[in-house]
Design a protein around this motif. Structure first.
Motif: not given
Length: 471
Positions: A12-14, A16-20
């Motif tokens: 989820i972390d990955n 959320m930060y890439y690409p969102v």
């Protein structure tokens, strides 16, 4: 079971930060920088002047509001977060932290200015507010304001406090007495009891003392970092070469974006300075100023103080030391190894003491924002005594669990909850951008006329009836 949960959190972390979030934060920061004509750079001198502007007797000054937001920003992320970014993402993470700091300062201006415009007045005449209030008042979306408050509580009562506690206990790993099974439990228990004691009304002298010491510790920490850099001066040219080579190694970045220096720089930069997250506006709204733009300008300085001073001090101290930055030493150990090259055995002890002070004030300061969110969710009414006691006991328990959970889980929880706040706050600021820009233009116009700017709703085409405080 535990490994599956950690893996799910990391996934989820990955995403959320890439690409969102990478796209949202970059677009918002650049958009605000263009709209304000680089207010965070153009009016830097004015921001410095406004910090020392006095307020009325018994009212919160710009400086006091700045210190509240800075106390939350300055913490374990300035040491552990930077170390983790370099060890896991590479030295280029420093460059992307600097980039996000500069464009993020424009986001900090927007959110704090909006918090001032839409702030409310309590029965005693004091002011309060934050993203929940401008989302409800200006966007007419009380449900979204509630969701934002849920994310804020999850971030500051759970995510950040779990991580802060983990980071603190990790500083003891370099000592011979450290036992991976028992030491985290002991550190977590002591810290939880101390935090719980202070939260429940005791330890006022402890809180006051640490609040006085931490600013000096921040300055002292920068001084120690400069000594390490100067002693290792011969490594400085190679250090900057390494930072810029890694930052612009796009082949390496795009071959594994989620774990690249670009994403780690953005993640840890956001965790450290919180620009655009929606936390600092809660403190900004409490400042008594004659014009909302004043507090917006002051808050840009907090972002610079956090990233360009403290985070950069950690990064340059570590990289100039020449000690290896590998995954095995990510976290406190890398910083302690770096400082030991000059100060020997005293170095790790200094980092542990600094972390103790930073962590303690951060753990208590985080709950200022939680109180604000809970009061909003309680119909903007004070919390009952019994509820307050229960929730503060739970917060103390969270501190204990933070010391004993895996590193990946601690970072992922903090990243996810903070990301949720940002994904609500930044779009809201973009939708309300015209209000903040008109407020800035009004401020600059009055300054050109030689006035001490005073805000009137009519000056930006609004009705005083639309606002609670500025009537």
């Amino acid at each position: 079971m535990g490994d599956a949960i950690v893996q799910a959190l990391n996934t989820i972390d990955n995403i959320m930060y890439y690409p969102v979030l990478l796209i949202v934060m970059a677009v918002a920061g650049i958009y605000f920088t263009i709209l304000t004509r680089g207010v965070q750079i153009r009016l830097f001198k004015e921001s410095c002047r406004l910090v020392m502007e006095p307020s009325g007797e018994g009212q919160v000054s710009s400086f006091q509001a700045l210190m509240v937001s800075t106390a939350s920003r300055v913490g374990t992320g300035n040491i552990i977060g930077v170390s983790t970014a370099i060890c896991l993402g590479g030295p280029g993470a420093c460059f992307w932290m600097w980039v996000m700091c500069i464009i993020g300062a424009a986001s900090a201006f927007m959110e704090s200015t909006l918090a001032q415009v839409y702030k409310q007045r309590d029965k005693d005449g004091a002011c309060y507010g934050g993203p929940a209030y401008y989302i409800e008042k200006a966007l007419h979306a009380p449900w979204l304001a509630m969701v934002f408050c849920v994310f804020l509580i999850a971030t500051y009562a759970v995510g950040f406090n779990l991580l802060c506690s983990y980071n603190l206990q990790s500083t003891f790993a370099v000592y011979s007495f450290y036992d991976p099974k028992t030491t985290p439990v002991i550190v977590g228990l002591v810290l939880a009891l101390l935090v719980g004691y202070c939260l429940l009304g005791g330890g006022k002298r402890i809180v006051k003392l640490t609040s006085l010491i931490v600013p000096f510790m921040g300055v002292f920490y920068i001084g120690i970092s400069l000594i390490v850099i100067l002693v290792n001066f011969r490594h400085v040219p190679a250090m900057f070469g390494e930072i810029f080579r890694d930052a612009f190694n796009f082949r390496a970045i795009f071959s594994g974006v989620a774990g690249s220096c670009l994403v780690y720089g953005i993640k840890r930069g956001l965790y450290s300075n919180e620009a655009g997250v929606g936390s600092a506006p809660n403190a900004s709204a409490s400042a008594s100023v004659t014009h909302p733009a004043k507090q917006g300008l002051v808050q840009t300085l907090s972002v610079y103080m956090d990233t360009l001073l403290l985070c950069t001090a950690t990064a340059l101290m570590c990289l100039s030391s020449g000690v290896p930055h590998t995954e095995d030493v990510s976290g406190a150990m890398y910083v302690q190894n770096a400082i030991s090259t000059v100060f020997g055995g005293l170095g790790p002890t200094f980092i542990t003491v600094a972390m103790l002070l930073f962590a303690f004030t951060t753990l208590l300061g985080n709950l200022y924002y939680v109180d604000n969110a809970l009061i909003y969710m309680n119909g903007k009414k004070p919390l009952s005594r019994s509820f307050t006691v229960v929730y503060k006991v739970i917060c103390a328990a969270v501190v204990f669990f933070g010391a004993v959970i895996p590193m990946d889980a601690a970072w992922a929880m903090a990243d996810i909850t903070m990301g949720g706040m940002t994904l609500i706050n930044l779009p809201a600021c973009m939708l309300l951008g015209k209000v903040a820009i008109d407020t800035l233009m009004d401020y600059e116009e009055q300054k050109k006329q030689g006035k001490n700017p005073v805000f009137r709703a009519a000056n930006i085409g609004m009705s005083a009836q639309d606002l609670d405080y500025w009537d």
